[in-house]
Design an enzyme around this catalytic site. Structure first.
Site, PDB file in Angstrom:
ATOM      1  N   GLY A   9       0.796  -1.223   0.000  1.00 14.38           N
ATOM      2  CA  GLY A   9       0.000   0.000   0.000  1.00 14.38           C
ATOM      3  C   GLY A   9       0.830   1.276   0.000  1.00 14.38           C
TER       4      GLY A   9
ATOM      5  N   ARG B 112       4.395  -7.029   9.729  1.00 18.73           N
ATOM      6  CA  ARG B 112       4.268  -8.276  10.485  1.00 18.73           C
ATOM      7  C   ARG B 112       4.802  -9.487   9.736  1.00 18.73           C
ATOM      8  NH1 ARG B 112      -1.961  -8.412  11.782  1.00 18.73           N
ATOM      9  NH2 ARG B 112      -1.900  -7.275   9.803  1.00 18.73           N
TER      10      ARG B 112
ATOM     11  N   SER C  99      -2.343   9.669   8.934  1.00 23.89           N
ATOM     12  CA  SER C  99      -3.717   9.733   9.415  1.00 23.89           C
ATOM     13  C   SER C  99      -4.633   9.380   8.247  1.00 23.89           C
ATOM     14  CB  SER C  99      -4.010  11.113  10.000  1.00 23.89           C
ATOM     15  OG  SER C  99      -5.331  11.182  10.462  1.00 23.89           O
TER      16      SER C  99
ATOM     17  N   TYR D 151     -12.411   3.731  13.768  1.00 22.99           N
ATOM     18  CA  TYR D 151     -11.307   4.160  12.911  1.00 22.99           C
ATOM     19  C   TYR D 151     -11.045   5.655  13.074  1.00 22.99           C
ATOM     20  CZ  TYR D 151      -8.426   4.675   8.721  1.00 22.99           C
ATOM     21  OH  TYR D 151      -7.400   4.945   7.859  1.00 22.99           O
TER      22      TYR D 151
ATOM     23  N   LYS E  59      -7.711   7.764  14.371  1.00 16.37           N
ATOM     24  CA  LYS E  59      -7.034   8.738  13.515  1.00 16.37           C
ATOM     25  C   LYS E  59      -7.110  10.159  14.077  1.00 16.37           C
ATOM     26  CE  LYS E  59      -5.423   5.949  10.405  1.00 16.37           C
ATOM     27  NZ  LYS E  59      -3.976   5.750  10.240  1.00 16.37           N
TER      28      LYS E  59
END
Lengths: 324, 341
Positions: free
Chosen positions: A45, A66, A171, A185, A189
C-alpha cells in the site's frame, strides 16, 4: 469606492506580514539523501510506495511489518525498481517489546514514518469490541510504541549530525471528520492528531519535526478489504471525496515530510478539509496560514453543507429501509 | 448619501447566509428532557461527574453513578441525598472491563442519558512517560467510553423507540481534546479520539433519535486536577497555566444545559468558546445562529490560534534557553569552586 478597496488590500497585506512574523515553528527542510528512513506498514500500500520513493531519492530505507514473506517481496520490488537494498524488520506494532527490539537492531532513525494502519468500517452497535480494540491497538498504541522506541536514538542522532529529523504519522481524511461507520477508525485517527500536536511541542527543541498526512481513500490492498465490509451509507458518504493511487499519496507525503509541513493533504478535497479543520494546529508557511485565515469561513459553510448532505442521505436510507 | 441603502446592501448577504443556514443545518434542533428519565454518569463519585449527578438529581432525573470504588460511591450517594433528597443508584465497575460494564448496565434500567464522564490524566513528556501510563489513559478514556456505549446502546435505542423521547450520549472531552500541547501527547490522543468517535456516532444513531454531546471543560477544580498539578511539567504549566480552573458545579451546569439542548459541542467558559469556534472543523451544528457565528468567527479564530502557537513555541524556546544557561552557570560555578579549592 476605490479607497475601500485599497484599504481592504492594505489590511490583507498587513495580515500577511503579521503572519510571516508569527508563524511557528519556523520552516525547515528535511533532507532524505543518505539518511535513515523507516516506514512501518511498509510492505504494501502507501507504506510500500513511500519506501520505494524514499529509496529512489537516495535514502537508506527500512520497512517494518508483520509478515516476513510480504516484507521479502517488498524488498525485492524495491531492489528491482531502485537498486536499493531495504532492510526488513518483522514486528507487530502492537507489541512494544518487539518494536523496541526491531528499532534497536536497525539503528538510529532520521525519518520515522508511522504508516501502519487497519480499518474495519461498521456501525458501532454491530461492531465487535475486538475489532474496535484491534484498530486502537494498531493505529494508535502502535504509533506510541514506535515513537517511544525510536525517539531517544533520534534525539541523539539529531544532536550529533545537527540535521533535522522527522516523525511522520499517517492519518486519514477520516481523521479530519468522523462519518457513519467509522467510530473506531476515526477515533484512532483523530487521536493521532492530538498526539502529533503535543509531540511537536515536546520535540521541537531537539530539531525533530512532526508531519501528519491525511490521504483520502487510496487504491491499496487494505482498501480492497475495507470496501467489502463498508456499510451502504458509508459508501454514499465516502463518495464525497475522490480516491487516489498509492504512489501519488506517497509523493505528496514525502514532499510534505521534506518541507516539514505539519499537515499534508493529498488532493483538492483534502486541502479544503485541511483548511476547515486547521483548528489550532501549527503552521510553518505564512502563505498557507493566510489561506487558512481567509478560507476558514467559506470552508465552515461548505462543511455544514456536507453535513446537510450526509444527514439527508442517512434519513433517505433509513426511510427506504423502513419501506422494505 | 445613500447610506440606508448601502447598509441594506451590506447586511443583505448576511441575512441571506442566515436564511440558508436555517435551511441546511443538520441535525435538526431537539430538546432532551431530564425529569423522570434515567441519567447514568460514569466517574460519578467525584469531580465533574458528581456535580453532574447532583444537578441531574436536583432536576428530577432518576440518576445512577458508575465508578470503581464502592466506598467513594457510597459517599457520593450520601452527599447527593443530603443535597437533594434524591437516592441515586450506584454501580461499581471499572470502565476498562467490558464485561463488568455490560453486567452493570444489564443490572440497571435502560439509560436515557448516558454521560461518559470518567477520565484519567497524567501529564508528562512522551519520551519520559511509561507506556503503562499511556495505555492507562487510552484504556480508561477511550476504550472505556467504547465499552459504555456498546453496553448501553441497544437498550437506549429500544427505550427511545418505546417512549418516543430523544436519548442522549454525552461525552466528557477536554480543552486538551481541542488542541494538543506540551505534556499531553497521550491525554490529548485519548480526548481527540473521543471527537472522532462522537462525529461518526451521531451519524449512526440520529435515526434512532439519540443525540451526541461533547463537553470541553477547561482545567476544573477537582480531586483529579489536584493530582495532575503535582505532575505537570514546567513547560506545561507555562502553556496551560498552573492555577485552579472552573468550579466543577459550573462545568456541570454548562454540560447539562448543552445535553438538554442536544448541542453537539459544549464550551464551558469564554476561552473554551473561542477554542470551540477555532476547532469546529466539520462538526455538525443544529443552531443556525451558532452556525452563523462560527462562519463569521472561524477565520479570525484561526489567526488567534496561530498567535497562541507563536506564544507557546516562544515559551518553549525561552524555557530551553534558560535551562541551558542555568546549567552552564552551575557548571561554571562548580568548576570555579573546584579551582579555588
Amino acid at each position: 469606492m476605490a479607497s475601500f478597496f485599497f484599504l481592504f488590500l492594505l489590511l490583507l497585506l498587513v495580515l500577511l506580514l503579521l503572519l510571516a512574523a508569527i508563524v511557528r515553528p519556523r520552516p525547515v527542510r528535511i533532507p532524505l539523501k543518505g539518511r535513515h528512513v523507516l516506514v512501518s506498514g511498509g510492505s504494501s500500500g502507501i507504506g510500500f510506495a513511500l519506501a520505494r520513493r524514499a529509496a529512489a531519492e537516495g535514502a537508506r530505507v527500512s520497512i517494518l511489518a508483520r509478515d516476513p514473506d510480504r516484507l521479502r517481496d517488498a524488498c525485492d520490488a524495491i531492489r528491482r525498481d531502485t537498486g536499493v537494498d531495504a532492510a526488513a524488520l518483522a514486528a507487530d506494532v502492537r507489541d512494544p517489546a518487539a518494536v523496541a527490539r526491531a528499532l534497536e537492531a536497525v539503528g538510529p532513525v532520521d525519518v520515522l514514518v508511522c504508516n501502519q494502519g487497519v480499518f474495519v468500517p461498521q456501525e458501532l452497535e454491530r461492531q465487535s469490541l475486538e475489532e474496535v480494540r484491534f484498530m486502537v491497538e494498531v493505529n494508535l498504541m502502535g504509533t506510541f510504541h514506535l515513537i517511544k522506541a525510536a525517539l531517544p536514538a533520534m534525539k541523539q542522532r539529531g544532536k550529533e549530525t545537527g540535521l533535522p529529523a522527522s516523525i511522520a504519522v499517517m492519518s486519514s481524511q477520516a481523521g479530519q471528520v468522523g462519518v457513519y461507520g467509522y467510530t473506531a477508525y476515526s477515533a484512532t485517527k483523530f487521536g493521532l492528531r492530538g498526539l502529533a500536536e503535543a509531540l511537536q511541542h515536546e520535540v521541537i527543541m531537539d530539531n525533530i519535526h512532526v508531519t501528519l498526512i491525511f490521504p483520502p481513500d487510496t487504491d491499496t490492498p487494505g482498501l480492497a478489504q475495507e470496501l467489502k465490509r463498508r456499510p451502504e451509507i458509508t459508501s454514499v458518504i465516502a463518495a464525497s471525496s475522490g480516491g487516489m493511487k498509492a504512489d501519488d499519496v506517497a509523493q505528496k507525503a514525502l514532499n510534505g515530510i521534506k518541507s516539514a509541513q505539519f499537515v499534508v493533504p493529498c488532493n483538492f478535497e483534502g486541502t479544503m478539509l485541511s483548511i476547515a479543520t486547521a483548528g489550532l494546529s501549527p503552521q510553518r508557511s505564512y502563505l498557507m496560514a493566510f489561506s487558512e485565515v481567509l478560507g476558514a469561513s467559506l470552508m465552515r459553510f461548505i462543511g455544514l453543507c456536507f453535513q446537510w448532505n450526509w444527514f439527508s442521505a442517512i434519513e433517505k436510507c433509513h426511510a427506504n429501509k423502513k419501506r422494505k | 448619501m445613500a447610506s440606508p441603502f448601502f447598509l441594506f446592501l451590506l447586511l443583505l448577504p448576511f441575512a441571506i447566509l442566515l436564511l440558508v443556514l436555517a435551511a441546511i443545518v443538520r441535525p435538526r434542533p431537539v430538546r432532551i428532557p431530564l425529569k423522570g428519565r434515567h441519567v447514568l454518569v460514569t466517574g460519578g463519585s467525584s469531580g465533574i461527574g458528581l456535580a453532574l449527578a447532583l444537578r441531574a438529581a436536583a432536576e428530577g432525573a432518576r440518576v445512577s453513578i458508575l465508578a470503581r470504588d464502592p466506598s467513594r460511591l457510597q459517599d457520593a450517594r450520601d452527599a447527593i441525598r443530603l443535597a437533594t433528597g434524591v437516592d441515586v443508584a450506584i454501580l461499581a465497575a471499572d470502565v476498562r472491563d467490558p464485561e463488568a460494564v455490560a453486567r452493570a448496565l444489564g443490572a440497571a434500567d435502560p439509560v436515557d442519558v448516558l454521560v461518559c464522564n470518567h477520565g484519567v490524566f497524567l501529564p508528562q513528556e512522551l519520551e519520559r512517560q511509561s507506556l503503562e501510563d499511556v495505555r492507562f489513559m487510552v484504556e480508561v478514556n477511550l476504550m472505556g467510553t467504547f465499552h459504555l456505549i456498546k453496553a448501553a446502546l441497544p437498550a437506549m435505542k429500544q427505550r427511545a423507540k418505546e417512549s418516543g423521547l430523544p436519548g442522549s450520549v454525552a461525552i466528557m472531552s477536554s480543552q486538551a481534546g481541542q488542541v494538543g500541547v506540551y505534556g499531553y501527547a497521550a491525554y490529548s490522543a485519548s480526548k481527540f479520539g473521543l471527537r472522532g468517535l462522537a462525529e461518526a456516532l451521531q451519524h449512526e444513531v440520529i435515526a434512532d433519535n439519540i443525540h451526541i454531546t461533547l463537553v470541553f471543560p477547561p482545567d476544573t477544580d477537582t480531586p483529579g486536577l489536584a493530582e495532575e498539578h503535582k505532575r505537570r511539567p514546567e513547560i506545561t504549566k507555562l502553556i496551560a497555566g498552573s492555577q485552579g480552573g472552573m468550579k466543577a458545579d459550573d462545568v456541570a451546569k454548562k454540560a447539562l444545559n448543552g445535553i438538554k439542548s442536544g448541542q453537539f459541542v459544549v464550551a464551558c467558559n469564554f476561552e473554551g468558546y473561542l477554542l470551540y469556534v477555532a476547532t469546529v472543523g466539520l462538526s455538525p451544528q443544529r443552531s443556525c445562529l451558532m452556525a452563523f457565528v462560527e462562519i463569521l468567527g472561524v477565520g479570525f479564530m484561526r489567526f488567534v490560534g496561530l498567535c497562541y502557537q507563536w506564544s507557546w513555541f516562544t515559551s518553549i524556546e525561552k524555557w530551553h534557553a534558560k535551562t541551558k544557561s542555568d546549567l552552564l552557570r552551575e557548571r561554571l560555578l562548580t568548576i570555579s569552586t573546584q579551582c579555588v579549592a
